[in-house]
Structure formats: C-alpha cells, structure tokens
Design a protein around this motif. Structure first.
Motif, PDB file in Angstrom:
ATOM      1  N   SER A 139       0.822  -1.214   0.000  1.00 39.61           N
ATOM      2  CA  SER A 139       0.000   0.000   0.000  1.00 39.61           C
ATOM      3  C   SER A 139       0.856   1.263   0.000  1.00 39.61           C
ATOM      4  O   SER A 139       0.450   2.307  -0.530  1.00 39.61           O
ATOM      5  N   VAL A 140       2.039   1.188   0.606  1.00 32.75           N
ATOM      6  CA  VAL A 140       2.948   2.332   0.612  1.00 32.75           C
ATOM      7  C   VAL A 140       3.467   2.606  -0.795  1.00 32.75           C
ATOM      8  O   VAL A 140       3.528   3.759  -1.250  1.00 32.75           O
ATOM      9  N   LEU A 141       3.833   1.553  -1.512  1.00 32.35           N
ATOM     10  CA  LEU A 141       4.310   1.705  -2.888  1.00 32.35           C
ATOM     11  C   LEU A 141       3.203   2.281  -3.767  1.00 32.35           C
ATOM     12  O   LEU A 141       3.460   3.155  -4.609  1.00 32.35           O
ATOM     13  N   ARG A 142       1.967   1.815  -3.566  1.00 33.93           N
ATOM     14  CA  ARG A 142       0.833   2.335  -4.337  1.00 33.93           C
ATOM     15  C   ARG A 142       0.588   3.807  -4.014  1.00 33.93           C
ATOM     16  O   ARG A 142       0.251   4.600  -4.909  1.00 33.93           O
ATOM     17  N   ALA A 143       0.762   4.172  -2.754  1.00 33.11           N
ATOM     18  CA  ALA A 143       0.540   5.560  -2.350  1.00 33.11           C
ATOM     19  C   ALA A 143       1.550   6.491  -3.008  1.00 33.11           C
ATOM     20  O   ALA A 143       1.200   7.594  -3.464  1.00 33.11           O
ATOM     21  N   TYR A 144       2.804   6.070  -3.064  1.00 28.87           N
ATOM     22  CA  TYR A 144       3.835   6.878  -3.721  1.00 28.87           C
ATOM     23  C   TYR A 144       3.534   7.040  -5.205  1.00 28.87           C
ATOM     24  O   TYR A 144       3.642   8.130  -5.769  1.00 28.87           O
ATOM     25  N   HIS A 145       3.148   5.943  -5.848  1.00 26.90           N
ATOM     26  CA  HIS A 145       2.844   6.004  -7.279  1.00 26.90           C
ATOM     27  C   HIS A 145       1.646   6.910  -7.548  1.00 26.90           C
ATOM     28  O   HIS A 145       1.649   7.713  -8.496  1.00 26.90           O
ATOM     29  N   ALA A 146       0.615   6.796  -6.710  1.00 25.67           N
ATOM     30  CA  ALA A 146      -0.577   7.631  -6.877  1.00 25.67           C
ATOM     31  C   ALA A 146      -0.249   9.112  -6.721  1.00 25.67           C
ATOM     32  O   ALA A 146      -0.779   9.962  -7.446  1.00 25.67           O
ATOM     33  N   GLN A 147       0.654   9.441  -5.777  1.00 24.79           N
ATOM     34  CA  GLN A 147       1.035  10.838  -5.575  1.00 24.79           C
ATOM     35  C   GLN A 147       1.816  11.357  -6.771  1.00 24.79           C
ATOM     36  O   GLN A 147       1.625  12.510  -7.202  1.00 24.79           O
ATOM     37  N   PHE A 148       2.695  10.521  -7.330  1.00 23.46           N
ATOM     38  CA  PHE A 148       3.420  10.916  -8.542  1.00 23.46           C
ATOM     39  C   PHE A 148       2.444  11.177  -9.684  1.00 23.46           C
ATOM     40  O   PHE A 148       2.565  12.182 -10.404  1.00 23.46           O
ATOM     41  N   GLN A 149       1.472  10.282  -9.869  1.00 23.59           N
ATOM     42  CA  GLN A 149       0.486  10.455 -10.933  1.00 23.59           C
ATOM     43  C   GLN A 149      -0.273  11.777 -10.778  1.00 23.59           C
ATOM     44  O   GLN A 149      -0.444  12.517 -11.755  1.00 23.59           O
ATOM     45  N   ALA A 150      -0.720  12.053  -9.563  1.00 21.77           N
ATOM     46  CA  ALA A 150      -1.475  13.277  -9.312  1.00 21.77           C
ATOM     47  C   ALA A 150      -0.620  14.514  -9.574  1.00 21.77           C
ATOM     48  O   ALA A 150      -1.071  15.482 -10.208  1.00 21.77           O
ATOM     49  N   ASP A 151       0.631  14.490  -9.089  1.00 20.27           N
ATOM     50  CA  ASP A 151       1.500  15.656  -9.225  1.00 20.27           C
ATOM     51  C   ASP A 151       1.928  15.885 -10.672  1.00 20.27           C
ATOM     52  O   ASP A 151       1.845  17.008 -11.190  1.00 20.27           O
ATOM     53  N   PHE A 152       2.402  14.836 -11.331  1.00 23.56           N
ATOM     54  CA  PHE A 152       2.916  15.007 -12.692  1.00 23.56           C
ATOM     55  C   PHE A 152       1.802  15.377 -13.667  1.00 23.56           C
ATOM     56  O   PHE A 152       1.997  16.205 -14.560  1.00 23.56           O
ATOM     57  N   SER A 153       0.615  14.785 -13.488  1.00 21.22           N
ATOM     58  CA  SER A 153      -0.505  15.137 -14.359  1.00 21.22           C
ATOM     59  C   SER A 153      -0.920  16.597 -14.143  1.00 21.22           C
ATOM     60  O   SER A 153      -1.252  17.307 -15.100  1.00 21.22           O
ATOM     61  N   MET A 154      -0.872  17.061 -12.883  1.00 19.51           N
ATOM     62  CA  MET A 154      -1.182  18.467 -12.602  1.00 19.51           C
ATOM     63  C   MET A 154      -0.137  19.381 -13.228  1.00 19.51           C
ATOM     64  O   MET A 154      -0.468  20.438 -13.792  1.00 19.51           O
ATOM     65  N   PHE A 155       1.132  19.003 -13.146  1.00 15.64           N
ATOM     66  CA  PHE A 155       2.203  19.779 -13.763  1.00 15.64           C
ATOM     67  C   PHE A 155       1.950  19.929 -15.258  1.00 15.64           C
ATOM     68  O   PHE A 155       2.015  21.034 -15.813  1.00 15.64           O
ATOM     69  N   LEU A 156       1.657  18.830 -15.931  1.00 17.88           N
ATOM     70  CA  LEU A 156       1.435  18.864 -17.374  1.00 17.88           C
ATOM     71  C   LEU A 156       0.192  19.675 -17.735  1.00 17.88           C
ATOM     72  O   LEU A 156       0.187  20.430 -18.716  1.00 17.88           O
ATOM     73  N   GLU A 157      -0.842  19.523 -16.940  1.00 15.99           N
ATOM     74  CA  GLU A 157      -2.087  20.257 -17.191  1.00 15.99           C
ATOM     75  C   GLU A 157      -1.863  21.767 -17.087  1.00 15.99           C
ATOM     76  O   GLU A 157      -2.347  22.540 -17.932  1.00 15.99           O
ATOM     77  N   CYS A 158      -1.140  22.179 -16.060  1.00  9.26           N
ATOM     78  CA  CYS A 158      -0.868  23.613 -15.869  1.00  9.26           C
ATOM     79  C   CYS A 158       0.011  24.179 -16.975  1.00  9.26           C
ATOM     80  O   CYS A 158      -0.244  25.269 -17.494  1.00  9.26           O
ATOM     81  N   ARG A 159       1.050  23.438 -17.356  1.00 12.36           N
ATOM     82  CA  ARG A 159       1.929  23.928 -18.413  1.00 12.36           C
ATOM     83  C   ARG A 159       1.206  23.976 -19.756  1.00 12.36           C
ATOM     84  O   ARG A 159       1.505  24.836 -20.596  1.00 12.36           O
ATOM     85  N   ALA A 160       0.264  23.059 -19.977  1.00 15.70           N
ATOM     86  CA  ALA A 160      -0.514  23.082 -21.220  1.00 15.70           C
ATOM     87  C   ALA A 160      -1.305  24.377 -21.336  1.00 15.70           C
ATOM     88  O   ALA A 160      -1.500  24.911 -22.436  1.00 15.70           O
ATOM     89  N   GLU A 161      -1.762  24.895 -20.207  1.00 17.77           N
ATOM     90  CA  GLU A 161      -2.491  26.166 -20.199  1.00 17.77           C
ATOM     91  C   GLU A 161      -1.547  27.348 -20.433  1.00 17.77           C
ATOM     92  O   GLU A 161      -1.916  28.342 -21.068  1.00 17.77           O
ATOM     93  N   GLU A 162      -0.334  27.238 -19.937  1.00 15.86           N
ATOM     94  CA  GLU A 162       0.582  28.383 -19.934  1.00 15.86           C
ATOM     95  C   GLU A 162       1.424  28.503 -21.201  1.00 15.86           C
ATOM     96  O   GLU A 162       1.880  29.594 -21.537  1.00 15.86           O
ATOM     97  N   LEU A 163       1.652  27.399 -21.912  1.00 10.48           N
ATOM     98  CA  LEU A 163       2.471  27.425 -23.116  1.00 10.48           C
ATOM     99  C   LEU A 163       1.697  27.990 -24.302  1.00 10.48           C
ATOM    100  O   LEU A 163       0.497  27.739 -24.453  1.00 10.48           O
ATOM    101  N   VAL A 164       2.407  28.744 -25.154  1.00  9.51           N
ATOM    102  CA  VAL A 164       1.807  29.205 -26.403  1.00  9.51           C
ATOM    103  C   VAL A 164       1.735  28.036 -27.371  1.00  9.51           C
ATOM    104  O   VAL A 164       2.375  26.997 -27.177  1.00  9.51           O
TER     105      VAL A 164
END
Length: 281
Positions: free
Chosen positions: A187-212
C-alpha cells in the motif's frame, strides 16, 4: 509536513552564493546532467525559433534553485537563439523575458545579486544587436498555475520533478523506513505512485495552459529503469539513511513515533510511468 514551506536547497553567502554547505557548492552532478542534455535543449529551442520567430521570447526555468547552474541554461538558450537569428539574416533580435521559479524558501536574493554581472557578460559575448533580457523571480510550486494562459514559449526544468508536492497519504505505517523499500507494505508503494500520478498530471495540465501554441518543454528528472518502485537503483541511498536514523532511535536520540511518521516526498518513475501520464494529458 508542509513541503512547499520547508523544501529548498541550502542558500549561500555573497554574490556567488557559495558557502561551506550551500547547494551552489555541491551541484556539480546537476551541472553535468544539464551539459549532457544540452543537445536536446538546443534542438528544442531551434525548432521553437524557426517555427514561431517570436518578437518576445518567454523562457521559464522551473525549480531553478540558486548558484552557478541557475543562469547557465538561460545563457545557453539565449546564445543559441542569437546564433540562429544571425544565421537567418534577421536584424531584429527578440527580447527575452526569463521567469525563474522555485519554492518560496529558495535563495532568490543570491540570484538577483548575480544578475548585473550576468547581463554584462552576456552583452560582451553576444555583441551589438542582441535583444535585452528581463528577469523575474516567481516563488511558488509548479504543481499549480504560475503564469497567465498562453504566455510561455519555452519551459525548462532539471532535477526537480522527482520531488513530490507532499508526502503520500498512507493507509499503513511504513515502519522502519523513510521511503519505498523492499520491506514497505504494498500500500505504501501504491501511495507513492498515486502521488506521482497526481503531481505530474497536474504539472502537465498547468503547463498546457501556460504554453503558447508550438511551445516547447525540456524536463530532466531522476528515474529508474526497473518497473519495481522499491528497486535498489532508486531506493538504496534512502535505505542507508533509514539505517542511520533507526540506530539513532535505538540510542534515544530520535523519538520512535517521529521516525514512524517521517517519509521522503520523492519519487523516481520508470519510463512507462512517465509515458502513461504524458499520453493521458
């Protein structure tokens, strides 16, 4: 733990930011990585320039930290663009707007103190005709919006995205460990992976809005070859630190309860994990 408030590289002293324990004094590995990825960065900025021919070129360095590496990437990008401009016979140079981003605890003062000498050096190297360069410090987490929509042409980040926005929320204790380990519950390994998924997807989503349209990103961060998140290639250094901390617990130097609740907000993804999040976005 409020990661955004406490996580930052050690600051330094004076204009150079050098100190006995400063990040500027111990960032040679990061500098080597930036040098290794230089051909990729140069190719990306070349494609950007020829496809958009911007009058104002906006560059963001996310997780810029402080020290000699901070302005190294920016200077190389500007040099490449100026060479392309001259090669193409364009008299008009773009003006450069550079956004330097890191968490609020970053040593921005050292960066600002180094700007006059940096700009003088760039003027001497580029000569007449090169456009002016304007700098702005942007404190904040890149796991959220930092810039207005459709303003960035080029985003660079090196050795930063392996840090998570927060310690993963775990349903089981990671007792005896401070990171993912062979003895960690699944469950700890799954929690780390889930946090990476949430963070990296948010990073990409935000940059998609900000890039020309037609903008480029070059992202370099620690990863692992193995599909096993607890493999030695990414976890061994943290296991060694956990051994030391457990020894301190046994000697009464650290409270056992504090040790049980301490985990590192860090994740080194596999290529397939990165690819999966990019394809989702």
């Amino acid at each position: 733990m409020e990661v955004m408030k406490v996580l930052h590289m050690n600051g330094g002293r004076g204009v150079t930011g050098m100190g006995d324990s400063s990040y500027a004094n111990y960032s040679l590995v990061q500098q080597k990585v930036i040098t290794m990825t230089k051909p990729i960065t140069e190719n990306a900025i070349t494609q950007l320039y020829y496809s958009t021919l911007p009058k104002n070129l906006v560059i963001a360095d996310l997780g810029c930290s402080s020290g000699p590496n901070t302005l190294f990437v920016v200077s190389e990008l500007i040099k490449v663009v100026d060479q392309l401009r001259r090669k193409s016979g364009h008299d008009q140079s773009p003006e450069y707007q550079v956004f330097l981003n890191d968490l609020p605890g970053n040593d921005f003062n050292t960066i600002f103190k180094s700007l006059p000498s940096f700009q003088k050096k760039m003027r001497n190297q580029l000569g007449a005709g090169a456009g002016p360069c304007f700098f702005t410090g942007v404190p904040g987490s890149f796991y959220g919006r930092l810039f207005p929509s459709k303003t960035l042409h080029f985003v660079h980040s090196s050795y930063s995205l392996q840090w998570l926005s927060k310690v993963p929320e775990m349903v089981e204790s990671n007792k005896g460990n401070i990171y993912m380990a062979q003895t960690s519950p699944p469950s700890v390994l799954r929690a780390y992976h889930a946090q990476f998924q949430a963070d990296f997807s948010m990073f990409l989503e935000c940059r998609a809005e900000e890039l020309v349209l037609g903008g480029r990103m070059v992202l370099t961060f620690l990863g692992r070859r193995s599909e096993d998140p607890s493999s030695k290639e990414c976890c061994y250094i943290w296991e060694l630190l956990a051994i030391v901390l457990n020894e301190m617990v046994s000697k009464g130097l650290i409270e056992e309860e504090k040790m049980d609740f301490f985990n590192i907000p860090h994740y080194t993804p596999s290529p397939s994990e990165v690819k999966s999040e990019v394809q989702k976005e």
